[in-house]
Design a protein around this motif. Structure first.
Motif, short mmCIF file in Angstrom:
data_model
loop_
_atom_site.label_atom_id
_atom_site.label_comp_id
_atom_site.label_asym_id
_atom_site.label_seq_id
_atom_site.Cartn_x
_atom_site.Cartn_y
_atom_site.Cartn_z
N PRO A 1 -9.39 4.35 9.59
CA PRO A 1 -10.34 3.29 9.27
C PRO A 1 -11.72 3.45 9.90
O PRO A 1 -12.25 2.51 10.47
N SER B 1 0.14 3.67 11.21
CA SER B 1 0.19 2.23 11.50
C SER B 1 1.49 1.67 10.95
O SER B 1 2.09 2.24 10.04
N SER C 1 -10.55 2.37 3.78
CA SER C 1 -11.75 1.76 3.18
C SER C 1 -12.96 2.68 3.41
O SER C 1 -14.00 2.49 2.79
N GLY D 1 -5.81 7.76 5.91
CA GLY D 1 -6.02 6.32 6.06
C GLY D 1 -6.63 5.99 7.40
O GLY D 1 -6.19 5.07 8.07
N ILE E 1 1.69 -0.96 9.21
CA ILE E 1 1.47 -1.61 7.91
C ILE E 1 1.49 -0.59 6.79
O ILE E 1 1.98 -0.84 5.70
N VAL E 2 0.93 0.59 7.04
CA VAL E 2 0.84 1.58 5.96
C VAL E 2 1.46 2.94 6.33
O VAL E 2 2.43 3.38 5.72
N GLY F 1 -6.87 0.84 -3.73
CA GLY F 1 -6.84 -0.63 -3.65
C GLY F 1 -6.36 -1.34 -4.92
O GLY F 1 -5.59 -2.30 -4.83
N THR G 1 0.83 -1.22 0.00
CA THR G 1 0.00 0.00 0.00
C THR G 1 0.86 1.26 0.00
O THR G 1 0.59 2.19 -0.77
N ASP H 1 -1.17 10.99 13.95
CA ASP H 1 -1.95 9.89 14.51
C ASP H 1 -2.60 10.39 15.80
O ASP H 1 -2.37 11.54 16.22
P1 NAD Z 1 -4.82 0.29 11.51
O1 NAD Z 1 -6.09 0.17 12.26
O2 NAD Z 1 -3.67 -0.61 11.81
O3 NAD Z 1 -4.25 1.76 11.67
C1 NAD Z 1 -5.04 2.91 11.62
C2 NAD Z 1 -4.23 4.05 12.19
O4 NAD Z 1 -5.01 5.25 12.09
C3 NAD Z 1 -3.89 3.82 13.65
O5 NAD Z 1 -2.53 4.13 13.86
C4 NAD Z 1 -4.84 4.78 14.35
O6 NAD Z 1 -4.35 5.24 15.59
C5 NAD Z 1 -4.90 5.90 13.33
N1 NAD Z 1 -6.02 6.80 13.56
C6 NAD Z 1 -7.26 6.51 13.99
N2 NAD Z 1 -7.99 7.65 14.11
C7 NAD Z 1 -7.19 8.65 13.74
C8 NAD Z 1 -7.35 10.06 13.66
N3 NAD Z 1 -8.49 10.64 13.99
N4 NAD Z 1 -6.30 10.81 13.23
C9 NAD Z 1 -5.14 10.24 12.90
N5 NAD Z 1 -4.92 8.91 12.97
C10 NAD Z 1 -5.94 8.14 13.39
O7 NAD Z 1 -5.21 0.22 9.98
P2 NAD Z 1 -4.29 0.15 8.66
O8 NAD Z 1 -3.88 -1.24 8.37
O9 NAD Z 1 -3.27 1.22 8.68
O10 NAD Z 1 -5.41 0.53 7.59
C11 NAD Z 1 -6.03 1.79 7.62
C12 NAD Z 1 -7.08 1.86 6.54
O11 NAD Z 1 -6.47 1.65 5.29
C13 NAD Z 1 -8.18 0.81 6.68
O12 NAD Z 1 -9.39 1.39 6.29
C14 NAD Z 1 -7.75 -0.25 5.71
O13 NAD Z 1 -8.86 -0.97 5.23
C15 NAD Z 1 -7.12 0.58 4.64
N6 NAD Z 1 -6.12 -0.15 3.89
C16 NAD Z 1 -6.21 -0.01 2.57
C17 NAD Z 1 -5.33 -0.68 1.77
C18 NAD Z 1 -5.46 -0.48 0.30
O14 NAD Z 1 -4.65 -0.92 -0.45
N7 NAD Z 1 -6.47 0.23 -0.12
C19 NAD Z 1 -4.35 -1.50 2.32
C20 NAD Z 1 -4.24 -1.58 3.71
C21 NAD Z 1 -5.15 -0.88 4.48
#
Ligand code: NAD
Length: 308
Positions: free
Chosen positions: A242, A178, A264, A240, A180-181, A284, A143, A200
């Motif tokens: 969620p 996060s 998403s 990003g 992951i991304v 995606g 991602t 964050d």
């Molecule tokens: P995650 O839940 O591991 O991380 C989300 C992060 O956002 C956390 O660090 C959280 O603290 C932070 N966050 C929450 N509220 C916030 C706010 N108000 N301000 C700032 N930060 C905030 O999720 P993830 O794996 O990083 O995925 C995030 C989103 O991206 C999800 O919706 C997931 O479905 C999507 N995603 C999309 C792809 C793609 O290719 N399209 C791939 C991976 C994840």
């Protein structure tokens, strides 16, 4: 209003075609196995897209639905199975540290998602090759890589500047840190020369290579600032978060901003096009294209087909 909406399908098309041609020309059949051990509808949707794209491009994709408790054993079996070129897992499975452990159970020569310790470490330290002779490029998490390819496509990367510094002069916010991304993405953009505000819930950090991009890789600083202070400075805002409840206020954005959402959920307000020059509502399909690109690379590494 002259905002241009760029769809992920448009950005991914040239990558998909290139992968398809490459597979056909070389008469190979790379195999990707996806492990689904959760009930997350977003994961199921991602698996469906992956399956569809793989069928179109000539990659063999097998989705294995299993229970959480057998995941580690199944990953180990797939690591040893020579007919499998790439392994991916739909996260979250257990959530938290156990998922980090599972990411590192995938053999680095099969890690299409680029989430094992070595690949993420190399992103953070701006190490671009897996070997000393620089024949094997590192696998980059899908991602974050998709976001980079989108930024290249829309011209935020400046091709006049030498490779590796092409974001010099850009200010970018990434809303999500996060593992992951968001954090690898902020690191990659800063390694390429940008000043990145990483936002964050627990605060804001700045990732940069310093004044004049003198450092070889980025440094990170905690800053005592608010979203209201930093967002109006940003040329690009990447979200990003969620949850559908989160919305980046359009009123904060710089006029002509590039707005990209990888969540998403829709993280920008409905009137985003009144302020943005370019809007990318989702990424995606580019992520799946990057997954396949990584798979082909790993297929060649496994078969010693790198250019010497
Ligand atoms: P995650 O839940 O591991 O991380 C989300 C992060 O956002 C956390 O660090 C959280 O603290 C932070 N966050 C929450 N509220 C916030 C706010 N108000 N301000 C700032 N930060 C905030 O999720 P993830 O794996 O990083 O995925 C995030 C989103 O991206 C999800 O919706 C997931 O479905 C999507 N995603 C999309 C792809 C793609 O290719 N399209 C791939 C991976 C994840």
């Amino acid at each position: 209003m002259s905002c241009k909406t760029i769809l992920a399908s448009k950005v991914s098309a040239s990558f998909r075609n290139q992968i398809k041609e490459d597979i056909k020309e070389r008469n190979i059949k790379p195999k990707l196995v996806g492990f689904l051990a959760n009930e997350d509808p977003a994961a199921m949707k991602y698996a469906e897209w992956t399956s569809k794209t793989c069928a179109e491009t000539g990659v063999e994709f097998e989705l294995r639905k299993i229970s959480k408790l057998e995941l580690e054993e199944k990953i180990t079996e797939a690591n040893d199975d020579k007919s499998i070129n790439g392994i991916m897992v739909y996260y979250p499975v257990f959530g938290g540290k156990q998922d980090l452990y599972l990411q590192s159970c995938v053999s680095e020569l099969k890690d299409v998602e680029g989430l094992c310790h070595k690949f993420v470490h190399n992103v953070y330290h701006n190490i671009r090759f897996m070997d000393e002779t620089e024949t094997m490029k590192c696998i980059i998490p899908c991602t974050p890589l998709a976001c980079v390819k989108i930024l290249e496509y829309i011209g935020v990367y400046n091709p006049v500047i030498p490779y590796g510094n092409r974001l010099y002069g850009r200010t970018i916010a990434v809303i999500n840190r996060s593992e992951i991304v968001g954090r690898p993405l902020a690191a990659m953009l800063a390694n390429d020369g940008a000043k990145v505000y990483s936002v964050d819930v627990n605060g804001i950090q700045v990732f940069t290579r310093g004044t004049g991009i003198k450092l070889a890789h980025h440094k990170v600083e905690d800053i005592d600032a608010t979203v209201e202070q930093i967002i109006p400075q940003c040329d690009v805002v990447i979200t990003g978060v969620p949850t559908p409840k989160y919305k980046m206020p359009t009123s904060l954005l710089k006029d002509g901003v590039v707005a990209i959402n990888f969540s998403s959920s829709a993280n920008f307000e409905d009137d985003i096009k009144t302020k943005a020059s370019i809007f990318v509502p989702s990424v995606g399909k580019v992520t799946v294209a990057m997954l396949e690109r990584n798979l082909l690379r790993l297929h060649d590494y496994q078969n010693d087909l790198t250019e010497k």
